[in-house]
Design a protein around this motif. Sequence first.
Motif, short mmCIF file in Angstrom:
data_model
loop_
_atom_site.label_atom_id
_atom_site.label_comp_id
_atom_site.label_asym_id
_atom_site.label_seq_id
_atom_site.Cartn_x
_atom_site.Cartn_y
_atom_site.Cartn_z
N UNK A 72 41.12 26.74 42.21
CA UNK A 72 42.39 27.35 42.57
C UNK A 72 42.55 28.78 42.05
N UNK A 73 41.42 29.47 41.90
CA UNK A 73 41.45 30.85 41.40
C UNK A 73 41.49 31.83 42.57
N UNK A 74 41.46 33.11 42.26
CA UNK A 74 41.50 34.15 43.28
C UNK A 74 40.38 35.16 43.07
N UNK A 75 39.18 34.65 42.86
CA UNK A 75 38.06 35.54 42.58
C UNK A 75 37.62 36.32 43.80
N UNK A 76 37.66 35.73 44.99
CA UNK A 76 37.28 36.46 46.20
C UNK A 76 38.25 37.64 46.40
N UNK A 77 39.53 37.38 46.24
CA UNK A 77 40.52 38.46 46.37
C UNK A 77 40.29 39.54 45.31
N UNK A 78 39.99 39.12 44.09
CA UNK A 78 39.71 40.08 43.02
C UNK A 78 38.49 40.93 43.36
N UNK A 79 37.46 40.30 43.85
CA UNK A 79 36.23 41.00 44.21
C UNK A 79 36.49 42.02 45.32
N UNK A 80 37.19 41.60 46.35
CA UNK A 80 37.51 42.51 47.47
C UNK A 80 38.37 43.67 46.98
N UNK A 82 38.58 44.86 43.91
CA UNK A 82 37.76 45.67 43.02
C UNK A 82 36.94 46.69 43.82
N UNK A 83 36.29 46.23 44.89
CA UNK A 83 35.52 47.16 45.72
C UNK A 83 36.45 48.15 46.44
N UNK A 84 37.58 47.67 46.94
CA UNK A 84 38.53 48.54 47.64
C UNK A 84 39.08 49.63 46.72
N UNK A 85 39.12 49.34 45.43
CA UNK A 85 39.63 50.30 44.44
C UNK A 85 38.50 51.12 43.81
N UNK A 86 37.35 51.12 44.45
CA UNK A 86 36.23 51.93 43.98
C UNK A 86 35.65 51.48 42.65
N UNK A 93 43.64 46.22 38.70
CA UNK A 93 44.71 45.47 38.02
C UNK A 93 46.07 45.80 38.63
N UNK A 94 46.32 47.08 38.89
CA UNK A 94 47.59 47.49 39.49
C UNK A 94 47.75 46.90 40.88
N UNK A 95 46.70 46.93 41.68
CA UNK A 95 46.77 46.41 43.04
C UNK A 95 47.03 44.90 43.06
N UNK A 96 46.48 44.20 42.07
CA UNK A 96 46.64 42.75 42.01
C UNK A 96 47.85 42.32 41.19
#
Length: 143
Positions: A72-80, A82-86, A93-96
């Motif tokens: 029930x984590x959000x690692x895929x979202x975090x990964x996406x 992270x790349x979107x934020x360069x 962290x701010x985006x999430x």
Amino acid sequence: TAGAAQARSDVAAAYEEARRCASALVALGRAGDGAGAAELGFVGLVIGEGRDVAGFVHGAIGAVGDYDEKKGTQLVQTLATYFACGGQLTRTAEALHIHVNTVTQRLDRIRRLLGDDWQEPERALEIQLALRLGSAFRHPQGR
């Protein structure tokens, strides 16, 4: 007979894929190596006859998605994100809307799931492509 014609067709298709793979290996500086389309990552996706997009996505980021599903984590979202934020932790962290330490902990979990090389250029490109393709399959009308 129909069976013989099908066998000839299968052999011809296999030969063409092998030829494309051999050409790709030479272009990648891997002359003398052997690999099938499935073993060539995103290059195999592009040159492969079957174009197994789902298999490519699962091979590249499936461990992360499986972990999300199980825990029930959000690692895929975090990964996406992270790349979107360069690759910038603070922007991620701010985006999430989470703390930088949480991003760091999630990225460490991602590293354990994907391997230490997940941020190397070629692997990162493969992961980013898988993230985009995976998103397109989850939200086909938005693409």
